[in-house]
Design a protein around this motif. Structure first.
Motif, PDB file in Angstrom:
ATOM      1  N   ILE A 158       0.867  -1.129  -0.127  1.00 32.30           N
ATOM      2  CA  ILE A 158       0.027  -0.016   0.022  1.00 32.30           C
ATOM      3  C   ILE A 158       1.065   1.276  -0.032  1.00 32.30           C
ATOM      4  N   VAL A 159       0.691   1.869  -0.933  1.00 33.18           N
ATOM      5  CA  VAL A 159       1.844   3.198  -1.140  1.00 33.18           C
ATOM      6  C   VAL A 159       1.278   4.532  -0.767  1.00 33.18           C
ATOM      7  N   SER A 160      -0.061   4.838  -0.831  1.00 27.38           N
ATOM      8  CA  SER A 160      -0.397   6.101  -0.613  1.00 27.38           C
ATOM      9  C   SER A 160      -2.168   6.200  -0.637  1.00 27.38           C
ATOM     10  N   ASP A 161      -2.372   7.497  -0.087  1.00 26.25           N
ATOM     11  CA  ASP A 161      -3.971   7.567  -0.212  1.00 26.25           C
ATOM     12  C   ASP A 161      -4.474   8.274  -1.612  1.00 26.25           C
ATOM     13  N   ASP A 162      -3.650   8.513  -2.316  1.00 28.70           N
ATOM     14  CA  ASP A 162      -3.713   9.160  -3.828  1.00 28.70           C
ATOM     15  C   ASP A 162      -3.573   7.924  -4.724  1.00 28.70           C
ATOM     16  N   PRO A 163      -4.459   7.662  -5.497  1.00 28.74           N
ATOM     17  CA  PRO A 163      -4.423   6.553  -6.317  1.00 28.74           C
ATOM     18  C   PRO A 163      -3.342   6.584  -7.356  1.00 28.74           C
ATOM     19  N   GLU A 164      -3.036   7.681  -7.995  1.00 30.09           N
ATOM     20  CA  GLU A 164      -2.002   7.827  -8.943  1.00 30.09           C
ATOM     21  C   GLU A 164      -0.777   7.630  -8.498  1.00 30.09           C
ATOM     22  N   LYS A 165      -0.349   7.415  -7.503  1.00 31.26           N
ATOM     23  CA  LYS A 165       1.084   7.248  -6.863  1.00 31.26           C
ATOM     24  C   LYS A 165       1.612   5.676  -7.137  1.00 31.26           C
ATOM     25  N   ALA A 166       0.229   4.913  -6.980  1.00 32.21           N
ATOM     26  CA  ALA A 166       0.456   3.715  -7.153  1.00 32.21           C
ATOM     27  C   ALA A 166       1.040   3.352  -8.957  1.00 32.21           C
ATOM     28  N   ASN A 167       0.460   4.033  -9.392  1.00 33.65           N
ATOM     29  CA  ASN A 167       0.895   4.220 -11.049  1.00 33.65           C
ATOM     30  C   ASN A 167       2.237   4.549 -10.991  1.00 33.65           C
ATOM     31  N   LEU A 168       2.674   5.766 -10.485  1.00 39.71           N
ATOM     32  CA  LEU A 168       3.905   6.112 -10.438  1.00 39.71           C
ATOM     33  C   LEU A 168       4.905   5.114 -10.109  1.00 39.71           C
ATOM     34  N   VAL A 169       4.591   4.369  -8.941  1.00 36.59           N
ATOM     35  CA  VAL A 169       5.440   3.381  -8.380  1.00 36.59           C
ATOM     36  C   VAL A 169       5.575   2.166  -9.447  1.00 36.59           C
ATOM     37  N   LYS A 170       4.539   1.948  -9.914  1.00 37.25           N
ATOM     38  CA  LYS A 170       4.419   0.692 -11.021  1.00 37.25           C
ATOM     39  C   LYS A 170       5.290   1.063 -12.303  1.00 37.25           C
TER      40      LYS A 170
END
Lengths: 294, 294, 294, 294
Positions: A158-170
């Protein structure tokens, strides 16, 4: 809990199958209907419209790119239009940071939940529930879908409350994998032209410091010079380098390795390699060195 | 079997100590004599000249660079001059392919044996006998020294009959490690500027696809921004990039990642970072991105 | 004033010829004697040893690389050994900063003068006395040879009292020319693949912002894809990129464009292009883009 | 012939002024009205809507980027909506190839003419009618507006019948100019760190092989380290590198120099340099080399 799944490509088919096997009530939708059959055989319901699949508590999407996800989610008769308030859209596709942020905003306005949960792993890992899930979004929503994520992956980060940060990590992760491909390609070209057997060399590397499947599997493809069929096609890799660089541009982060990878993918595609596995980028150093003909 | 060891730096001291502890008759030599003491305490004999240490069946060298090895081996009163016919020089230093080839030739003319056996591992691995040994040279010579290599390393990889090919492999390996440092530096700069915690990010990477000490250890140094004391100093990394590029030039192999690394090391050194651990190269992307001041 | 000239390649032959035509007492020396003939026909004296040609007030050298100049100047029976105290060695070759500094030191120890005077211009400019001369060394020495430089070039730029700085400037100039070649190669590949005629494009560029022979001449070679015979061979260009990068490494100056050029030249040579004009580097972008087959 | 002009920035103001001075009936429109005044003083009519300015035979646009042009042309109450059939939109902005193609298509559907006519030259050249015009579009349309182009520029280069190809040429030209900036930045950093005066060096270059305003002007800004006020701001340069790379991606053309420039601009902007002249990119090599503090 009713679930829906949109996008039954190599990755999505395996993921949907996992949910089905776990006993969930699952509707599936795919643009080309012939990919529905194997899921129906496992007990999933075939949906013929996005509206149908959206009659669910949680709807997953696993699509090829921004355009596809954008159409399915934001287009006429798309997810936004049909998902119930309180229901959750879980976006597993590797898409741009910008689109993910846009979806987060759009779903919020409709009182719909939105989780970005892109994955690491190739089709065999998807089918086996061995993916690594990278999830971002409101904690209470993630908690709600955690049992589903546990069926899809071996672990959720779990990366963050902001969905788009998971995309950045991916995206950054795909960049890192691509650097492994390029690095191995360069190192193998060098030692091979110097007279060292490239398979023996790879064995040395992966028996010592680089002892993980990532180096073993991509290394083997590069050493074997065998890039078909594609587990992950070069044109998708090229798309990801574009998205990494777009995110980096937005954030003003120079990334010299990513720029080199961009050009590598463009070269591969300029020579007809779109359909090859993206590890074919690892053959370009050998071509530049004149070891294999271009 | 009488053994000798020349070069008691961070790596050499640990390696010589291993031989000593294994009960070998060992003479040790070092340019600055104060580093002899710990070895003498373990039972080694202090040699005051290279001639003395060469009164052995096998003489190891572990020196900082081409210049040092060249002086010790080829200089007046060097190894070439003093080693007995049939005795073996085992060169463990990370030096150029060209110098290794030159030494192979020079020793052969004197009926002396020559093995290149560069190592992978940092000082703690050297002290623990956990190095990976990459050996090249005549098979019968390698067989003869194998028991010694087994004391120094956890495994020996035999590359070729030509000594210099082990050096090429070693240099390519350092290049690969440096690409890991740079890749992590770029990826961390990207996600951090995008709002993701870099330690959490590293944990995600190394708990999933990148689950090896290489990524964990260098990743931690980059995430911690802590580059002192140096396990392997930046100026040595810069030297190795130079040697990789020199080998690549000789072989006509373009290596775009290596060129970027070259410039990274030069930049680090232009800003006074010679003495830092070479993983400090992994902080430059964050500096370019304005995350940390340069 | 007695003059000597060593090195009658494409450039040296034209330069020596200028001195001869201007009426100077000139001895000429070349490793392969057949190149002496045209100069003898113009009145020069053929020297059969370096010693002979050194019986002069000023001796020019114009040689292919560091190795050649080093042998001729520092080798047994070389210039150092034979030049009279007070006589001047004018080194016009494009060589490393390091060698030039070494020669400056060595000549000074023998009370011999040393000027580095590398040149810009291709063989036709050499024959026509239209070179640009870049001179460094003690002012009084430069003053003494200025009349000779005026015969060789259309203008002399005096850079510094330290001879090697002229070499640094010369190398940086060749780097700049190479960037023009690469830039044009990339731009032409882009517009051509986009459907614009490359000759028409070049005309546009050189009729507007890029209105100098440098862009016109190299642009024409790239647009024509005609790289033979070489005015300046690719392997010499590769050497110069190496020397620029070596100087930059010594000074700790990262040069990203130079690194790209390095790889371009290596690729060209890996594919058999050593003998082509160095502007052939300008065809590689079109090859990468799949416009022309590699 | 009634003319209209939209976009009175540094470039547009000078161009509109030229048309005015030549006696044309000219309406002008600008988002922020205070820039209209100088034109009105010269006899132009102030338009308060795009509709008004479109009541003309030829309407020019000179806007900052794709977003601005897209809004003005394609947005509600934009040019598409108001231009008469047979009237011509002449787009002088430096915009993407894709947008230009889109505009060509949209105007054709409305029986409106469309010419892309981007320009080379800085504000002073615009004011003096000394621009170089790069025009693409239907020949009969270009013929019709040629008298206007002759007032704006010193010469028109006609590239193709497809408007977007003029944009590709324009972008490639800005890329070439940016390579000059970077090349000079690298070369000056190298020689300066080696002890050569950078102004003297620039004089040498621009008095010999690089004898054009492009090298003189940008070279002077880099040597002076004086980047304000901006003739052409860094953020616009960054945009252009993005557009060049986007065009190159679409066409599958790897452009290594362009990728380096991309990162240079991002770095400059990450450190607050958006507002500086884009030649400030030429100072980054000196920063990397530690000559000037970052």
């Amino acid at each position: 809990m009713k679930t829906g799944f949109i996008g039954l490509g190599k990755m999505g088919a395996g993921m949907a199958s996992r949910l089905c096997q776990a006993g969930y009530d699952l509707s599936v939708y795919n643009r080309s209907a012939e990919r529905l059959q194997p899921l129906i055989a496992q007990g999933a319901k075939a949906a013929t419209t996005i509206a149908e699949v959206c009659d669910a508590d949680v709807v997953f999407t696993m699509l090829a790119n921004d355009t596809a996800l954008s159409e399915v989610a934001l287009g006429p008769s798309g997810i936004l239009e049909h998902l119930k308030p309180g229901a959750i859209h879980v976006s597993c596709s590797t898409v741009s940071v910008a689109l993910s942020a846009q979806l987060a905003h759009a779903h919020a306005e409709k009182q719909q939940g939105f989780i970005a949960a892109p994955v690491f792993g190739r089709p065999d890992a998807a089918a086996a529930g061995k993916l690594f899930m990278v999830a971002s979004g409101k904690p209470e929503l993630i908690t709600k879908i955690q049992p589903l994520l546990d069926i899809l992956g071996q672990r959720t980060f779990i990366v963050s409350d902001d969905p788009e940060k998971a995309n950045l990590v991916k995206l950054s992760g795909n960049f890192l994998i691509a650097t492994v491909i390029e690095s191995l390609g360069e190192a193998m070209a060098l030692v091979e032209k110097g007279g060292v057997d490239r398979h023996q060399y790879l064995d040395l590397l992966t028996s010592s410091l680089f002892n993980i499947p990532l180096y073993k599997n991509y290394g083997a493809m590069i050493a074997d010079r065998h890039f078909e069929p594609a587990g992950f096609a070069a044109h998708l890799g090229q798309k990801d380098m574009r998205l990494v660089l777009a995110a980096a541009e937005e954030l003003k982060v120079p990334l010299p390795f990513a720029s080199i990878l961009r050009d590598r993918f463009l070269k591969l595609m300029a020579h007809g390699g779109d359909h090859l596995d993206w590890s074919a980028v690892g053959s370009l150093a050998a071509k530049d060195a004149g070891i294999i003909s271009s």
